[in-house]
Write a protein that holds these residues in place. Sequence first.
Motif, short mmCIF file in Angstrom:
data_model
loop_
_atom_site.label_atom_id
_atom_site.label_comp_id
_atom_site.label_asym_id
_atom_site.label_seq_id
_atom_site.Cartn_x
_atom_site.Cartn_y
_atom_site.Cartn_z
N VAL A 1 0.85 -1.20 0.00
CA VAL A 1 0.00 0.00 0.00
C VAL A 1 0.88 1.24 0.00
CG1 VAL A 1 -1.80 1.28 1.21
CG2 VAL A 1 -1.81 -1.22 1.26
N VAL A 2 0.59 2.16 -0.92
CA VAL A 2 1.27 3.45 -0.94
C VAL A 2 0.29 4.49 -0.40
CG1 VAL A 2 2.39 5.19 -2.36
CG2 VAL A 2 2.67 2.77 -2.92
N GLU A 3 0.69 5.18 0.65
CA GLU A 3 -0.17 6.15 1.30
C GLU A 3 0.18 7.57 0.83
OE1 GLU A 3 0.11 5.62 5.49
OE2 GLU A 3 -0.80 3.62 5.45
N TRP A 4 -0.71 8.15 0.06
CA TRP A 4 -0.52 9.52 -0.44
C TRP A 4 -1.16 10.47 0.55
CZ3 TRP A 4 2.83 9.55 -4.29
CH2 TRP A 4 2.93 8.43 -5.10
N VAL A 5 -0.48 10.72 1.66
CA VAL A 5 -1.05 11.50 2.75
C VAL A 5 -0.07 12.55 3.28
CG1 VAL A 5 -2.55 9.59 3.47
CG2 VAL A 5 -0.27 9.80 4.48
N GLY A 6 1.12 12.66 2.68
CA GLY A 6 2.15 13.55 3.20
C GLY A 6 1.93 15.01 2.85
N ALA A 7 2.81 15.84 3.40
CA ALA A 7 2.76 17.27 3.13
C ALA A 7 3.29 17.56 1.73
CB ALA A 7 3.59 18.03 4.17
N ASP A 8 2.98 18.74 1.22
CA ASP A 8 3.47 19.16 -0.08
C ASP A 8 5.00 19.16 -0.10
OD1 ASP A 8 3.43 20.13 -2.68
OD2 ASP A 8 3.45 22.22 -2.03
N GLY A 9 5.58 18.55 -1.12
CA GLY A 9 7.03 18.46 -1.22
C GLY A 9 7.60 17.17 -0.69
N SER A 10 6.79 16.35 -0.03
CA SER A 10 7.26 15.06 0.49
C SER A 10 7.25 14.01 -0.62
CB SER A 10 6.37 14.60 1.65
OG SER A 10 5.04 14.37 1.20
N ASP A 11 7.76 12.83 -0.32
CA ASP A 11 7.82 11.77 -1.33
C ASP A 11 6.43 11.29 -1.74
OD1 ASP A 11 10.57 11.85 -1.32
OD2 ASP A 11 10.80 10.23 0.15
N LYS A 12 5.50 11.31 -0.82
CA LYS A 12 4.15 10.81 -1.10
C LYS A 12 3.12 11.85 -0.61
CE LYS A 12 5.65 6.01 -0.68
NZ LYS A 12 7.08 6.38 -0.49
N PRO A 13 3.05 12.97 -1.30
CA PRO A 13 2.16 14.05 -0.85
C PRO A 13 0.69 13.77 -1.09
CG PRO A 13 3.11 14.61 -2.96
CD PRO A 13 3.74 13.32 -2.55
N ALA A 14 -0.15 14.29 -0.22
CA ALA A 14 -1.59 14.26 -0.46
C ALA A 14 -1.92 15.29 -1.53
CB ALA A 14 -2.34 14.56 0.83
N SER A 15 -2.91 15.00 -2.34
CA SER A 15 -3.34 15.96 -3.36
C SER A 15 -4.12 17.08 -2.69
CB SER A 15 -4.20 15.26 -4.41
OG SER A 15 -4.56 16.15 -5.44
N VAL A 16 -3.90 18.31 -3.15
CA VAL A 16 -4.55 19.48 -2.56
C VAL A 16 -5.26 20.27 -3.66
CG1 VAL A 16 -4.24 21.63 -1.29
CG2 VAL A 16 -2.85 19.63 -0.71
N THR A 17 -6.51 20.62 -3.41
CA THR A 17 -7.28 21.46 -4.32
C THR A 17 -7.40 22.85 -3.71
OG1 THR A 17 -8.58 19.59 -5.17
CG2 THR A 17 -9.50 21.79 -5.46
N LYS A 18 -6.99 23.86 -4.44
CA LYS A 18 -7.11 25.23 -3.98
C LYS A 18 -8.56 25.69 -4.17
CE LYS A 18 -5.56 29.97 -4.93
NZ LYS A 18 -4.73 30.83 -5.81
N VAL A 19 -9.11 26.36 -3.17
CA VAL A 19 -10.49 26.84 -3.24
C VAL A 19 -10.50 28.36 -3.25
CG1 VAL A 19 -12.78 26.78 -2.19
CG2 VAL A 19 -11.26 24.79 -1.99
N ASN A 20 -10.99 28.93 -4.34
CA ASN A 20 -11.06 30.38 -4.47
C ASN A 20 -12.33 30.92 -3.83
OD1 ASN A 20 -8.66 30.53 -6.11
ND2 ASN A 20 -9.87 29.71 -7.80
#
Length: 213
Positions: A134-153
């Motif tokens: 299992v690969v966990e995509w939960v890290g901070a921006d810039g980490s090896d496995k970052p979580a995806s982030v959606t910017k909200v205007n």
Amino acid sequence: MRKLHFALALGLLASMLGGGFASAHVTVLPKETTQGSYEKFAVRVPTEKDIPTVKVEVKFPLDSVSISRFEPKPGWKYELTKDANNKITGVIWSATGEGLGATEFGEFYMQGKVADNVTTITWKAYQTYKDGSVVEWVGADGSDKPASVTKVNAKPAGAGTDSHGNTTAPAAPAADKAASTAPPASQTPLYLSIAGVVLGAAALIVSLMRRKA
């Protein structure tokens, strides 16, 4: 010098390859949306190993977004996770066939409402391969496995929503409406100016011809 050029070339190649690998993450699109809007999100999943991806789980931050609809995907089934209040907290897609192969990627679609006062949506994703890893995509921006982030205007001032929940543009001020509905200005002065120039040129030509005669 040749060795230096060779080293620089290798460094450039490595940086390009590194950038390619870094971008091959589980991501949620679009990367930007608007407060209070109903949005269709796509979970893009690339397979980064030589074995297939057979399961994808995404958890929803309930204070940022309320996901309520999911598009069926051939070759996959899905199940929802809920809290004690029966709110949907996540979704798990599982392959009913071979899954996503080594050179493949897939997109899984879902729809929901963005919160009215949120600035970002952080999506935690868990990618399971056929060997059980299992690969966990939960890290901070810039980490090896970052979580995806959606910017909200922010929602534009005065904006509302239509019958489908989509954000509408704010109403135009009365002055702008008056300007937009005013009849177009008359083109008569322009035409008279053009006619004057043409007549003046004709008179000059006639005068020159008479002098030559």
